[in-house]
Design an enzyme around this catalytic site. Structure first.
Site, PDB file in Angstrom:
ATOM      1  N   ASN A  68      30.905 -10.213  71.542  1.00  0.00           N
ATOM      2  CA  ASN A  68      29.343 -10.009  71.720  1.00  0.00           C
ATOM      3  C   ASN A  68      28.586 -10.382  72.800  1.00  0.00           C
ATOM      4  O   ASN A  68      27.439 -10.036  72.987  1.00  0.00           O
ATOM      5  CB  ASN A  68      28.576 -11.190  70.467  1.00  0.00           C
ATOM      6  CG  ASN A  68      29.532 -12.522  70.647  1.00  0.00           C
ATOM      7  OD1 ASN A  68      30.559 -12.529  70.539  1.00  0.00           O
ATOM      8  ND2 ASN A  68      28.506 -13.430  70.767  1.00  0.00           N
ATOM      9  N   CYS A 121      23.161 -18.356  70.173  1.00  0.00           N
ATOM     10  CA  CYS A 121      23.583 -19.699  69.504  1.00  0.00           C
ATOM     11  C   CYS A 121      23.661 -20.587  70.705  1.00  0.00           C
ATOM     12  O   CYS A 121      23.434 -21.794  70.612  1.00  0.00           O
ATOM     13  CB  CYS A 121      24.753 -19.457  68.706  1.00  0.00           C
ATOM     14  SG  CYS A 121      24.827 -17.942  67.978  1.00  0.00           S
TER      15      CYS A 121
HETATM   16  C1  PLP Z   1      26.017 -12.135  65.275  1.00  0.00           C
HETATM   17  C2  PLP Z   1      27.815 -12.284  65.209  1.00  0.00           C
HETATM   18  C3  PLP Z   1      28.262 -12.978  63.961  1.00  0.00           C
HETATM   19  C4  PLP Z   1      27.243 -13.849  63.237  1.00  0.00           C
HETATM   20  O1  PLP Z   1      26.576 -12.991  62.212  1.00  0.00           O
HETATM   21  P1  PLP Z   1      25.514 -13.453  61.369  1.00  0.00           P
HETATM   22  O2  PLP Z   1      25.208 -12.549  60.397  1.00  0.00           O
HETATM   23  O3  PLP Z   1      24.479 -13.667  62.487  1.00  0.00           O
HETATM   24  O4  PLP Z   1      25.839 -14.810  60.901  1.00  0.00           O
HETATM   25  C5  PLP Z   1      29.577 -13.365  64.107  1.00  0.00           C
HETATM   26  N1  PLP Z   1      30.508 -12.675  64.995  1.00  0.00           N
HETATM   27  C6  PLP Z   1      29.893 -11.890  66.120  1.00  0.00           C
HETATM   28  C7  PLP Z   1      30.796 -11.077  66.876  1.00  0.00           C
HETATM   29  C8  PLP Z   1      28.297 -11.630  66.045  1.00  0.00           C
HETATM   30  O5  PLP Z   1      28.072 -11.003  66.997  1.00  0.00           O
END
Ligand code: PLP
Length: 388
Positions: free
Chosen positions: A152, A327
């Site tokens: 991400n 986050c």
């Molecule tokens: C956004 C994200 C999450 C968390 O997903 P949510 O639906 O926001 O809880 C987990 N892993 C990755 C790689 C993400 O980008």
């Protein structure tokens, strides 16, 4: 929309119009509890199951292998914590990478407190896990491997087929966090050796509050939320059917438009990267170039200045970006991902993530290329670290 420019699609996306319209009648008209036997309930259930089938089709799974959750985070937690007991005779060793999302890393840290042992595989300078490192880390008591599909923060796409094969050969359960890649990269679980896979609707233009966990047939998973008989008794709680139905529609559209969208967006990505490199001295790209990078991800470190400073100045001009993962921004610790690819704290602090999406245009890229080099110049002129 306003003339603001949104470049934080890795954090979340807007629900697209077609999805919103599709969801609307389910708030007020088709509101029945899908567990109810009357016609209101049966009606909702029909659409809920259609969403399950759509999602399954989009990733090469069977409908019964799709479990609905409230988020990607819940899917990651469930995948990891849910398979431990079934493996308790074999051991307590888990393998992951140093660059996972906190939904995985914090779950594993919690398990370490409970006596599990976790190996965090390093990544190379571009952010890739080396399959040979995985082979070396496997032990007799290894029960689970959890590696993300696409990162991400820096967009690196892991060789999950190769990693999965190694797990399969060793009889180890393999979980993949595909929250960034679902709807962006092809995922065919008929051929991918993956046992568990997480996704989240709000990352592919669906609503917040819906996620899914693929659980391959034959993989034993324990219930984490007790309650009614929802999700074959494994996840209690009345379905957020509006969001789930929206998730199905959003993934369907994303997969349908994947190729065309990626072509257009990766072109914008490369224009942005090349343009920044032409205009800003002492800049570095974090993550790989080309096909092994998410088509929408740009992440750069700009020496001598703070990412937060750039973010604030961009925000004042109506441009939304991120300094890492949403986050962790706001905290002073540099991103664990940037440290794992070998950046010093100082360089990591000067980084900026721009994640593109379907509403972005060439004009947006042009605007960023106009204003960011100026912002950098100004911030550097005030920086005690910069000699000019
Ligand atoms: C956004 C994200 C999450 C968390 O997903 P949510 O639906 O926001 O809880 C987990 N892993 C990755 C790689 C993400 O980008």
């Amino acid at each position: 929309m306003t003339d603001r420019i949104y470049l934080d699609h890795a954090a979340t996306t807007a629900v697209r119009k077609e999805v919103f319209d599709y969801m609307l009648p389910f708030f007020t008209e088709h509101f029945g509890n899908p567990m109810s036997v009357h016609s209101f309930g049966r009606e909702t259930k029909k659409y809920l199951e259609a969403a399950r089938e759509t999602i399954a089709n989009c990733i090469g799974a069977e409908p019964r292998e799709i479990m609905f959750t409230s988020s990607g985070t819940e899917a990651d937690n469930w995948a990891i914590k849910g398979v431990l007991k079934g493996q308790s005779k074999k051991g307590k060793h888990i393998i992951t990478s140093q660059i996972e999302h906190h939904a995985v890393l914090h779950t594993l840290e919690q398990l370490e407190q409970q006596g599990y042992e976790v190996t965090y595989l390093p990544v190379d300078r571009e952010g890739f896990v080396d399959p040979d490192e995985l082979k070396k880390a496997i032990r007799k008591d290894t029960i689970l491997v959890s590696i993300m599909h696409a990162n991400n923060e820096i967009g690196a796409i892991q060789p999950i087929d190769e990693l999965g094969l190694i797990c399969k050969e060793n009889g180890i359960i393999f979980h993949v966090d595909a929250v960034q890649s679902a709807g962006v990269l092809p995922i065919d679980l008929k051929h991918l050796p993956v046992d568990l896979l997480s996704l989240s609707a709000h990352k592919f233009y669906g609503p917040k509050g819906a996620g899914a966990l693929f659980v391959r047939k034959g993989t034993r998973i324990e219930s984490m939320i007790s309650g009614g008989g929802q999700e074959r008794g494994l996840r209690g709680g009345t379905h957020n059917h509006v969001a789930i139905i929206g998730m199905g529609k959003a993934l369907e559209l994303a997969v349908l438009e994947m190729e065309e969208n990626n072509k257009r967006i990766s072109k914008l990505r490369d224009q942005l990267i090349d343009g920044l490199f032409e205009r800003i001295p002492e800049i570095r790209l974090n993550g790989p170039r080309g096909d092994k990078r998410l088509p929408n991800n740009v992440n750069v470190s700009i020496k001598y200045i703070e990412g937060e400073g750039m973010l604030l100045h961009l925000d004042m001009l109506g441009i939304a970006a991120s300094s890492g993962s949403a986050c962790t921004s706001g905290s002073l610790d540099p991103s664990h991902v940037l440290l794992a690819i070998g950046l010093t704290h100082e360089i990591a602090h000067g980084s900026l993530r721009l994640s593109l999406g379907r509403e972005n245009t060439e004009a947006d890229v042009k605007k960023v290329l106009e204003v960011l080099p100026e912002i950098v110049k100004n911030l550097r002129s005030m920086s005690p670290l910069y000699e000019g």
